[in-house]
Scaffold this active site. Structure first.
Site, PDB file in Angstrom:
ATOM      1  CG  HIS A 497      -1.564   1.088   1.472  1.00  0.00           C
ATOM      2  ND1 HIS A 497      -3.285   1.236   1.050  1.00  0.00           N
ATOM      3  CD2 HIS A 497      -1.547   2.708   1.872  1.00  0.00           C
ATOM      4  CE1 HIS A 497      -3.664   2.331   1.322  1.00  0.00           C
ATOM      5  NE2 HIS A 497      -2.520   3.261   1.828  1.00  0.00           N
ATOM      6  CD  GLU A 498       1.681   3.556   3.738  1.00  0.00           C
ATOM      7  OE1 GLU A 498       1.793   4.742   2.988  1.00  0.00           O
ATOM      8  OE2 GLU A 498       0.599   3.333   4.319  1.00  0.00           O
ATOM      9  CG  HIS A 501       0.191   6.378  -0.883  1.00  0.00           C
ATOM     10  ND1 HIS A 501      -0.816   6.951  -1.248  1.00  0.00           N
ATOM     11  CD2 HIS A 501      -0.406   5.855   0.444  1.00  0.00           C
ATOM     12  CE1 HIS A 501      -1.836   6.710  -0.723  1.00  0.00           C
ATOM     13  NE2 HIS A 501      -1.623   6.158   0.263  1.00  0.00           N
ATOM     14  CG  HIS A 504       0.204   8.697  -7.394  1.00  0.00           C
ATOM     15  ND1 HIS A 504      -0.813   9.111  -6.573  1.00  0.00           N
ATOM     16  CD2 HIS A 504      -0.075   9.230  -8.461  1.00  0.00           C
ATOM     17  CE1 HIS A 504      -1.647   9.676  -7.357  1.00  0.00           C
ATOM     18  NE2 HIS A 504      -1.263   9.818  -8.904  1.00  0.00           N
TER      19      HIS A 504
END
Length: 712
Positions: A497-498, A501, A504
Site C-alpha cells: 500500500h505505502e 503511494h 505515484h
C-alpha cells in the site's frame, strides 16, 4: 568528505545529510528560509500589473517557497521518526511562525490582486493543459484560504490557522506519549499461552532491551505498539490479560496527562469557524469542493448507501460469532461479547471454518523477500528498475560513520537510523526518476501507523528530468535474534500500500510541481496505493516473493487455497468498521462541530454511530481521542476518511482490467503508469480513470470483490 553546510536544513543536495540536521538549528534555518521565501513572494506581489505575466506570477509562486517547504519538510519528518524533547521543543517553537507564513500567503492582498489581474489577461486565458489547470487551481485555492476576506475577518482567520496547527500538533503528541507511557512486564510465560512464538520472542527481547529479565530468568514486555498489541488480542488465551491490554489501549489519548477530549471540541469549533469566515456552511463544504465527491451531502450519501448494503452481513457475522463462542464456552448464544474478546474469537472461528491460521503464512513473508518481490513486480509491470544503495549513519555521540547495512559497490547514502534503507528508481532508459528511504520497524521515537512522504518533488525541467525523493515508513514486526523479520499478510499488504503511494510520487511526469505525484484530489489519492494490495493475493505475484525463510519453498497449494477461501471472512464487519470512521468524521464536522465540546463525547458518538457498531457487554470508548487521521493536522483526513472506501471502489474496478488481461501483463501495467501514476493532478481524476478503464466506475466492484454483493 564535503564541508558542512552553514544552514543544513537549507542544503539543496539531493542526498540529505541527516546527522547535520541538529534540532538546535531548526529555529535559525527555518527562520532564514521563511525570510527568503517572503522576499520572493514580495517580489511577485510588487510587479506592475501591466507588466506582470503568468510566468512571473502564478508560475513563479511554484518556486517562491520551495526551499522553505523542503526545509520544513525535513523538520516535520524528524518529528515523526526521531521524536524527542529537543526536536519537539524546536519544532513547536517554529510551528506558529510557519503556520502564520503559510496563512499570510493567501491573505496577501497585493499578491492576490496581481494574480486576479494576470488571470484575466487574454494570453493567460489562452493557456491550455497543465498551465490552465494551475491557474484555475491557484485561484480556487486562494479563495478557499481567505484571499477575498474583508479586513475585519483577516486577523481572526490568521490567528485561527495558527491555533489550529498548535492544537493538532498537541493532539498528535498526546497520542504518541500516551502510547509510549504504558507497558506490561509479564513474569510467567504461561500467561501468554496461545500467542505465537515469534511474537513472544520479540516481547522477550524487548523486555531484555529495557532491562527486564535475562536468558536465565526471562520476562516479556507488552506495549501498545501494533506488533505487540495485536498478537495479544488475536491469540492470547488469557482473557484477563487481553482485557488489561485492551483497557490500556482504550485509554490512549484519554488519560489525564494526555487527554485529547478538550482538544477535539476546540479543533472542531476552529474548523467550523474557519469555514464560516469563508462563507461556507461547514468544514466539509470548504474541503470537499475540489474533490471527486464535491460536497458533504454526497460524501455522507456514499457512506450511508454502502452502510445499507452491508449492514445485514455485518449483523449476521456478529451473531454467528456469538453463536460460535457459545459453542466453545457454553455461554448463551445471544450473550453479548466483551470488546477484548472479539478479535480472539474471530480468529478462533476462522481457524475452525477454514483450517487457516494467519500465523501459518508468516514464515513465507520475511521482510527482505517481500521487498525484493515487490520490487520485481514493480519492475515487470511498470518498466523501471530499483537499485539498492549502501547506507551509513553517524553515531550520535561520537560522530563516527557506521555502515547501516552491508557495504555495496555504489556510493553509500546517509540515513537517519541504522534500520533505514535507501533505493534508486530508474526508468528503462536509465533516467533517474527518483529515490526513496524505507523505515519499517517501531521505535518509541517514531509515530504509530504507516505512511509515505514526499521529501522532494521533481519532474521534467528545462535541463532534463529532476528526480523525486520520498520515503515509506511503518511499524512492522521486528527481527529477533533467532529469526528475520517475518511479516503477517496484513503487514505485507501495508508495505504494498505505502509503496503504491510512493510510486505515484516517483513516477510523476508533470512539469508543474504542485500538480505532480500525489498532489491529487484526496478521494483519488488512495487508488494507486490500494490497488497494489491486490497483488498480495494473486498466486503468480506471491510466487515472486512469498518463500519460506528456511526452505525457500513457495506457499503450498493447500495453504494458499485456505488463505483465499478465508479472504472474505468477516468482510461485512471490516467494511462497517471503515464506514463507521467515515460516518463519524463527516457527522462531527457537518452536524456537531459547535456542540461537541459541550456534549459527553462518547454519548455523542454513540448517537452518530447508531447502526454502525456492534453491541458489547462492556461499552468501548470511541477511537476519536487517538484518531490521528482526523485530528493530527489542521486538515489531514478531516471530512475525507470516506475516501478510503471511495478509492477502494475505484481500485477494485481498475484491477478487473489486470485480471482480464493478466495480473503480470506488462502492457496493462504500462497503461496504468501512463494513465494514472504519471499524470498527478494534470487532468481531472474522473478523466484519468476513464482513460485507463474506457468507461465510468462500476459502483458495485468493491462489494463484488468482497463477496458482499449477493448479501446486499
Amino acid at each position: 568528505m564535503s564541508e558542512p553546510q552553514p544552514h543544513p536544513f537549507l542544503d539543496p543536495s539531493f542526498h540529505v545529510a541527516w546527522s547535520s540536521l541538529d534540532p538546535e538549528l531548526i529555529e535559525e534555518d527555518i527562520t532564514l528560509a521563511l525570510t527568503k521565501a517572503q522576499k520572493n513572494i514580495d517580489a511577485i506581489a510588487g510587479q506592475y500589473a501591466d507588466a506582470a505575466t503568468y510566468e512571473s506570477t502564478i508560475l513563479a509562486l511554484e518556486d517562491a517557497a520551495e526551499e522553505f517547504s523542503r526545509a520544513w519538510g525535513y523538520a516535520d519528518h524528524l518529528s515523526s521518526v526521531c521524536e524527542g524533547p529537543e526536536i519537539r521543543k524546536a519544532y513547536n517553537a517554529m510551528l506558529p511562525k510557519v503556520s502564520e507564513f503559510s496563512t499570510r500567503i493567501y491573505l496577501n492582498e497585493k499578491l492576490w490582486q496581481v494574480f486576479k489581474t494576470v488571470a484575466e489577461k487574454p494570453e493567460t486565458k489562452a493557456l491550455g493543459g497543465v498551465h490552465a489547470r494551475l491557474v484555475e487551481d491557484t485561484l480556487r485555492s486562494f479563495k478557499d484560504h481567505g484571499a477575498d476576506l474583508h479586513n475585519d475577518r483577516r486577523e481572526e482567520f490568521e490567528k485561527l490557522a495558527t491555533e489550529l496547527s498548535q492544537l493538532t500538533q498537541k493532539y498528535s503528541e498526546n497520542v504518541l506519549d500516551s502510547t509510549n507511557a504504558w507497558e506490561l512486564i509479564v513474569d510467567d510465560e504461561a500467561e501468554l499461552a496461545g500467542i505465537p512464538d515469534s511474537a513472544k520472542e520479540a516481547m522477550k527481547e524487548d523486555a531484555a532491551a529495557k532491562g527486564h529479565g535475562d536468558e536465565a530468568s526471562p520476562k516479556w514486555r507488552i506495549t501498545l505498539h501494533m506488533p505487540s498489541y495485536l498478537p495479544v488480542m488475536q491469540y492470547c488465551e488469557n482473557g484477563a490479560l487481553r482485557r488489561k491490554v485492551w483497557e490500556a489501549s482504550s485509554q490512549i489519548g484519554k488519560t489525564a496527562e494526555h487527554d485529547n477530549t478538550p482538544l477535539i471540541g476546540k479543533i472542531l469549533k476552529l474548523r467550523q469557524r474557519k469555514a464560516e469566515l469563508l462563507d461556507r456552511k461547514d468544514f466539509a463544504e470548504l474541503t470537499l469542493g475540489p474533490r471527486m465527491v464535491k460536497n458533504g451531502k454526497a460524501a455522507l450519501g456514499f457512506v450511508e448507501t454502502l452502510h445499507d448494503k452491508v449492514e445485514d452481513a455485518f449483523r449476521d457475522e456478529m451473531a454467528e460469532l456469538r453463536v460460535f463462542k457459545s459453542g466453545q464456552t457454553g455461554d448463551a448464544p445471544d450473550a453479548l461479547m466483551e470488546p477484548w474478546d472479539t478479535t480472539y474469537w474471530a480468529e478462533k472461528r476462522r481457524q475452525a471454518e477454514f483450517s487457516f491460521d494467519e500465523e501459518e503464512l508468516r514464515p513465507f513473508f520475511p521482510l527482505h523477500h517481500v521487498i525484493d518481490g515487490l520490487f520485481a513486480l514493480t519492475e515487470r509491470l511498470f518498466g523501471v528498475s530499483i537499485v539498492k544503495r549502501s547506507t551509513f549513519y553517524r553515531d550520535a555521540k561520537t560522530g563516527a560513520e557506521k555502515h547501516a547495512d552491508e557495504p555495496g559497490d555504489n556510493e553509500p547514502v546517509e540515513v537517519w537510523h541504522p534500520e533505514v534503507r535507501f533505493y534508486d528508481l530508474l526508468d528503462d532508459d536509465g533516467t533517474h526518476l527518483g529515490s526513496f528511504y524505507a523505515d519499517w520497524f517501531p521505535r518509541e521515537s517514531k509515530r504509530a501507523g504507516a505512511w509515505m512522504n514526499a521529501l522532494r518533488t521533481g519532474g521534467p525541467r528545462k535541463k532534463g528530468f529532476a528526480p523525486h525523493l520520498g520515503l515509506m515508513a511503518g511499524n512492522m514486526t521486528k527481527p529477533t535474534a533467532a529469526k528475520p523479520a517475518l511479516m503477517t499478510h496484513r503487514e505485507v499488504e501495508t508495505i504494498f500500500h505505502e509503496f503504491g503511494h510512493l510510486l505515484h510520487h516517483l513516477l510523476g511526469t508533470v512539469e508543474i510541481r504542485s500538480l505532480n505525484g500525489t498532489n491529487v484530489a484526496w478521494d483519488f489519492v488512495e487508488l494507486p496505493s490500494q490497488i497494489m494490495e491486490n497483488w498480495c493475493w494473486e498466486r503468480s505475484a506471491l510466487d515472486l516473493f512469498a518463500r519460506h525463510y528456511v526452505t525457500g519453498e513457495v506457499i503450498p497449494d493447500d495453504l494458499y487455497n485456505k488463505m483465499m477461501a478465508a479472504r472474505n471472512y468477516m468482510q461485512g464487519t471490516a467494511t462497517m468498521r471503515q464506514l463507521s470512521f467515515g460516518k463519524l468524521d463527516l457527522d462531527l464536522h457537518i452536524n456537531h462541530a459547535n456542540d461537541a465540546a459541550e456534549r459527553d463525547l462518547d454519548e455523542l458518538i454513540d448517537e452518530i454511530l447508531d447502526g454502525y457498531t456492534a453491541e458489547y457487554a462492556t461499552k468501548p470508548p470511541s477511537i476519536v481521542r487517538r484518531f490521528g487521521h482526523l485530528f493530527s493536522g489542521p486538515t489531514g483526513y478531516a471530512c475525507g476518511y470516506y475516501s478510503y472506501k471511495w478509492a477502494e471502489v475505484l481500485e477494485a474496478d481498475c484491477f478487473t482490467r489486470f485480471q482480464k488481461e493478466g495480473v503480470l501483463n506488462k502492457e496493462t501495467g504500462r497503461a496504468f503508469r501512463e494513465c494514472i501514476l504519471s499524470k498527478g493532478d494534470s487532468e481531472p481524476p474522473e478523466k484519468l480513470f476513464r482513460d485507463f478503464m474506457g468507461r465510468n466506475p462500476d459502483s458495485d466492484a468493491l462489494l463484488r470483490r468482497a463477496g458482499l454483493l449477493e448479501k446486499a
